[in-house]
Design a protein around this motif. Structure first.
Motif, mmCIF file in Angstrom:
data_model
loop_
_atom_site.group_PDB
_atom_site.id
_atom_site.type_symbol
_atom_site.label_atom_id
_atom_site.label_comp_id
_atom_site.label_asym_id
_atom_site.label_seq_id
_atom_site.Cartn_x
_atom_site.Cartn_y
_atom_site.Cartn_z
ATOM 1 N N SER A 30 10.792 -27.966 -15.508
ATOM 2 C CA SER A 30 10.337 -28.991 -14.541
ATOM 3 C C SER A 30 10.705 -30.294 -14.966
ATOM 4 O O SER A 30 11.063 -31.048 -14.158
ATOM 5 C CB SER A 30 8.673 -29.052 -14.563
ATOM 6 N N THR A 34 15.289 -25.661 -0.637
ATOM 7 C CA THR A 34 14.283 -25.398 -1.917
ATOM 8 C C THR A 34 13.095 -24.319 -1.211
ATOM 9 O O THR A 34 12.961 -24.548 0.024
ATOM 10 C CB THR A 34 13.794 -26.452 -2.490
ATOM 11 N N HIS A 35 12.399 -23.781 -2.064
ATOM 12 C CA HIS A 35 11.297 -23.002 -1.449
ATOM 13 C C HIS A 35 10.001 -23.871 -2.108
ATOM 14 O O HIS A 35 8.868 -23.431 -1.921
ATOM 15 C CB HIS A 35 11.369 -21.712 -2.123
ATOM 16 N N ASN A 36 10.256 -24.912 -3.021
ATOM 17 C CA ASN A 36 9.332 -25.701 -3.677
ATOM 18 C C ASN A 36 8.822 -26.848 -2.851
ATOM 19 O O ASN A 36 9.712 -27.717 -2.705
ATOM 20 C CB ASN A 36 9.882 -25.931 -4.846
ATOM 21 N N ASN A 37 7.641 -26.979 -2.475
ATOM 22 C CA ASN A 37 7.120 -28.044 -1.437
ATOM 23 C C ASN A 37 7.352 -29.373 -2.301
ATOM 24 O O ASN A 37 7.420 -30.369 -1.878
ATOM 25 C CB ASN A 37 5.905 -27.830 -0.938
ATOM 26 N N GLU A 38 7.018 -29.236 -3.844
ATOM 27 C CA GLU A 38 6.667 -30.233 -4.432
ATOM 28 C C GLU A 38 8.237 -31.263 -4.638
ATOM 29 O O GLU A 38 8.052 -32.124 -4.344
ATOM 30 C CB GLU A 38 6.210 -30.073 -5.886
ATOM 31 N N ILE A 39 8.987 -30.319 -4.665
ATOM 32 C CA ILE A 39 10.620 -30.876 -4.840
ATOM 33 C C ILE A 39 10.896 -31.330 -3.373
ATOM 34 O O ILE A 39 11.554 -32.520 -3.389
ATOM 35 C CB ILE A 39 11.616 -29.789 -5.085
ATOM 36 N N SER A 91 14.393 -30.296 -13.927
ATOM 37 C CA SER A 91 14.440 -30.349 -12.545
ATOM 38 C C SER A 91 14.021 -31.768 -11.920
ATOM 39 O O SER A 91 14.873 -32.350 -10.990
ATOM 40 C CB SER A 91 13.319 -29.622 -11.764
ATOM 41 N N THR A 147 10.101 -19.842 3.090
ATOM 42 C CA THR A 147 9.919 -18.780 2.113
ATOM 43 C C THR A 147 11.306 -17.925 2.126
ATOM 44 O O THR A 147 12.358 -18.162 2.689
ATOM 45 C CB THR A 147 8.719 -17.690 2.679
ATOM 46 N N GLU A 150 18.978 -24.695 -3.849
ATOM 47 C CA GLU A 150 18.120 -24.271 -4.803
ATOM 48 C C GLU A 150 18.782 -25.136 -6.112
ATOM 49 O O GLU A 150 18.810 -24.401 -7.224
ATOM 50 C CB GLU A 150 17.679 -23.116 -5.093
#
Length: 221
Positions: free
Chosen positions: A174, A199-204, A177, A41, A167
């Motif tokens: 998207s 990254t803070h994005n779990n999908e990425i 990205s 986070t 990041e």
């Protein structure tokens, strides 16, 4: 073989009782050719860790080894040269030089080192990133996704030991990205390039070979 190793890495700010432990004893290693995502986070310490690994900041204690060289043992000048030759950076805001065209931006780190770019490798990278017909363009004539591709090419062209991406898709939609991440994944596999991406994005993060989680300055198992 570990290309990057951190041992008991700590970064504290302030003094007791108001100490901020941005990193609190981080030990992990990265193998040649790995594509790693560091997730956490906001405020978890992931950007601090990236800056440490890139030699942009110094630890309170602990060590960082890149290609078996300890960053803390170098003076500023040695570190600047080592960083330019061994570490490629990709930032969220691209950091392109507005008065240089695409080609000049890409070869800048090589020329700063008093060298000339490996033209064949440069052509391969530019071709793969789909920027071949944009080399004479100025950065302000490019879309965000195109600017990020230029930043990736610039990070790769010195053939660094490791690419640190902070990041890298933060400012992109998207679809773009996904394209940029696909390109990073390909550069990792095709050029055996080691990449550590924050990254803070779990999908990425799922696109990486391995995910490292960091919370409150500590690596979670």
């Amino acid at each position: 073989m570990s290309i990057l190793q951190t041992t008991a890495l700590k970064k504290y700010y302030g003094t007791e009782p108001n100490i901020t432990r941005a990193l609190d004893g981080v030990t992990f290693s990265v193998e040649q050719g790995e594509f790693i995502a560091v997730v956490g986070t906001s405020g978890s310490g992931k950007s601090t860790l990236l800056h440490m690994m890139g030699g942009l900041d110094t630890p309170t204690s602990g060590s960082i080894m890149v290609r078996e060289k300890e960053l803390a043992k170098m003076n500023d000048e040695q570190l600047t040269i080592f960083r330019r030759r061994n570490i490629g950076f990709i930032f969220q805001n691209y950091n392109l030089v507005p008065i240089l065209n695409v080609y000049e931006n890409i070869v800048l780190p090589v020329e700063l080192d008093g060298d000339t770019a490996d033209q064949k490798f440069m052509d391969e990278v530019v071709q793969m990133l789909g920027m071949k017909d944009k080399l004479k363009n100025m950065p302000n004539n490019l879309s965000g996704g195109q600017q990020q591709r230029v930043a990736i090419a610039r990070a790769l062209v010195t053939k660094p030991a490791i690419v640190l991406a902070d990041e890298p898709t933060g400012n992109l939609d998207s679809k773009t990205s996904a394209d940029v991440l696909g390109l990073l994944k390909r550069t990792s596999s095709e050029f055996n390039q080691t990449i550590v991406m924050i990254t803070h994005n779990n999908e990425i993060a799922q696109l990486a070979d391995r995910i490292v989680r960091i919370e409150d300055g500590k690596i979670m198992g």
